[in-house]
Write a protein that holds these residues in place. Structure first.
Motif, short mmCIF file in Angstrom:
data_model
loop_
_atom_site.label_atom_id
_atom_site.label_comp_id
_atom_site.label_asym_id
_atom_site.label_seq_id
_atom_site.Cartn_x
_atom_site.Cartn_y
_atom_site.Cartn_z
N VAL A 154 1.01 -13.14 -5.26
CA VAL A 154 -0.12 -12.77 -4.39
C VAL A 154 0.10 -11.39 -3.76
O VAL A 154 -0.44 -11.08 -2.70
N ASP A 155 0.91 -10.56 -4.43
CA ASP A 155 1.03 -9.17 -3.99
C ASP A 155 -0.32 -8.47 -4.07
O ASP A 155 -1.18 -8.86 -4.87
N ASP A 156 -0.50 -7.45 -3.26
CA ASP A 156 -1.76 -6.71 -3.23
C ASP A 156 -1.59 -5.41 -4.03
O ASP A 156 -1.03 -4.44 -3.53
N PRO A 157 -2.09 -5.35 -5.29
CA PRO A 157 -1.92 -4.14 -6.09
C PRO A 157 -2.69 -2.95 -5.54
O PRO A 157 -2.28 -1.80 -5.70
N VAL A 158 -3.82 -3.22 -4.88
CA VAL A 158 -4.62 -2.14 -4.29
C VAL A 158 -3.82 -1.45 -3.18
O VAL A 158 -3.83 -0.22 -3.05
N GLN A 159 -3.12 -2.26 -2.39
CA GLN A 159 -2.28 -1.72 -1.31
C GLN A 159 -1.23 -0.76 -1.87
O GLN A 159 -1.02 0.34 -1.36
N ALA A 160 -0.56 -1.18 -2.94
CA ALA A 160 0.48 -0.35 -3.55
C ALA A 160 -0.11 0.96 -4.09
O ALA A 160 0.48 2.03 -3.94
N LYS A 161 -1.28 0.87 -4.72
CA LYS A 161 -1.91 2.08 -5.28
C LYS A 161 -2.37 3.02 -4.17
O LYS A 161 -2.27 4.25 -4.32
N LEU A 162 -2.87 2.46 -3.06
CA LEU A 162 -3.27 3.30 -1.94
C LEU A 162 -2.08 4.05 -1.36
O LEU A 162 -2.18 5.24 -1.03
N LEU A 163 -0.94 3.37 -1.26
CA LEU A 163 0.27 4.03 -0.74
C LEU A 163 0.72 5.15 -1.67
O LEU A 163 1.20 6.19 -1.21
N ASP A 164 0.56 4.95 -3.00
CA ASP A 164 0.91 6.00 -3.96
C ASP A 164 0.00 7.22 -3.78
O ASP A 164 0.45 8.36 -3.83
N ILE A 165 -1.31 6.95 -3.59
CA ILE A 165 -2.26 8.05 -3.39
C ILE A 165 -1.94 8.81 -2.11
O ILE A 165 -1.94 10.05 -2.08
#
Length: 265
Positions: free
Chosen positions: A212-223
């Motif tokens: 249930v990790d949030d992939p959107v959260q990870a991508k936002l942090l990368d951006i």
């Protein structure tokens, strides 16, 4: 280290009372949060209440709750009138009723909190209440003021502690019959059922919180990290492939799915 308790009070069952402390069992602290800015100045934007008719800003002292009784017609309630109907005690969890654990369906659960004894003297009373519920398969039902609202709460024994769930209000839970009653009770094809069971078996794994990790959260942090370095514009999101919309044979689809699962190993 456990977060600091946000609520302290007493757990009470008849004449047995013990001091307890409560902390939310879930957290939103690590979520990426944004503030709305003025793109021209980069300054934060603030929101204010404005009178819908006059357009003038409304001061905090002039704000009042209104209940609609018609178009542009409201019954106004002052804060002290609303507070008068609330529970007198906001610091005591008085367990009035016990119910079998399995009789409360998941849909009534709202937010979980961890409840622990708040001093060594009260630990015995706390553990007796917890273990008695665990051994009888019951949960306690009480009422409590949390987050400025009176809530029904459920106390569930969990290991060495108790999980306190706020429960949804009765008018919040919709009747499932309104949605499911018109569904046909068709018996599925036995061969199709067997193939789906095979797919389930292939995909069954032990539960892992990473599911249930949030992939959107990870991508936002990368951006955000990339923009900090060079304000590089992120790549445009790829368009989702279009589906044909054609009706396919379920048995063919299941056989192809199982074949694909086997190749994926």
């Amino acid at each position: 280290m456990a977060p600091r308790a946000f609520w302290k009070g007493y757990l009470k069952l008849s004449l047995v009372t013990c001091p307890v402390a409560m902390s939310p069992a879930i957290s939103q602290e690590d979520k990426v949060r944004f503030r709305t800015l003025n793109s021209k100045t980069g300054n934060p934007v603030v929101s204010r209440y404005v009178d819908a008719v006059t357009g003038k800003e409304v001061g905090e002292d002039d704000e009042v709750k209104g209940y609609p009784r018609g178009e542009d017609d409201y019954v106004m309630l002052e804060d002290d009138e609303i507070e008068a109907v609330a529970l007198e005690s906001t610091r005591t969890i008085d367990i009035e009723t016990f119910v079998p654990r399995e009789t409360i369906e998941w849909i009534w659960y709202d937010s979980p909190h961890f409840l622990v004894p708040n001093d060594t003297v009260g630990e015995e009373a706390f553990s007796v209440i917890r273990e008695a519920m665990a051994s009888t398969g019951t949960v306690g039902i009480s009422r409590l003021v949390l987050y400025r609202r009176e809530r029904a709460v459920m106390l569930e024994p969990r290991g060495k502690g108790i999980v306190l769930w706020t429960l949804r209000y009765g008018d919040e839970v919709r009747n499932e019959a309104e949605y499911f009653s018109d569904l046909k009770q068709a018996k599925p094809d036995s061969k199709a059922l067997a193939l789906v069971k095979t797919l389930i078996k292939e995909r069954t794994k032990a539960w892992d919180p990473k599911m249930v990790d949030d992939p959107v959260q990870a991508k936002l942090l990368d951006i955000i990290a990339a923009k900090k370095k060079g304000r590089k514009r992120p790549a445009a999101r790829k368009a989702q492939p279009k589906t044909s919309g054609n009706v396919i044979n379920i048995m063919d689809a299941l056989r192809k799915s199982i074949k694909a699962e086997g190749k994926g190993k």
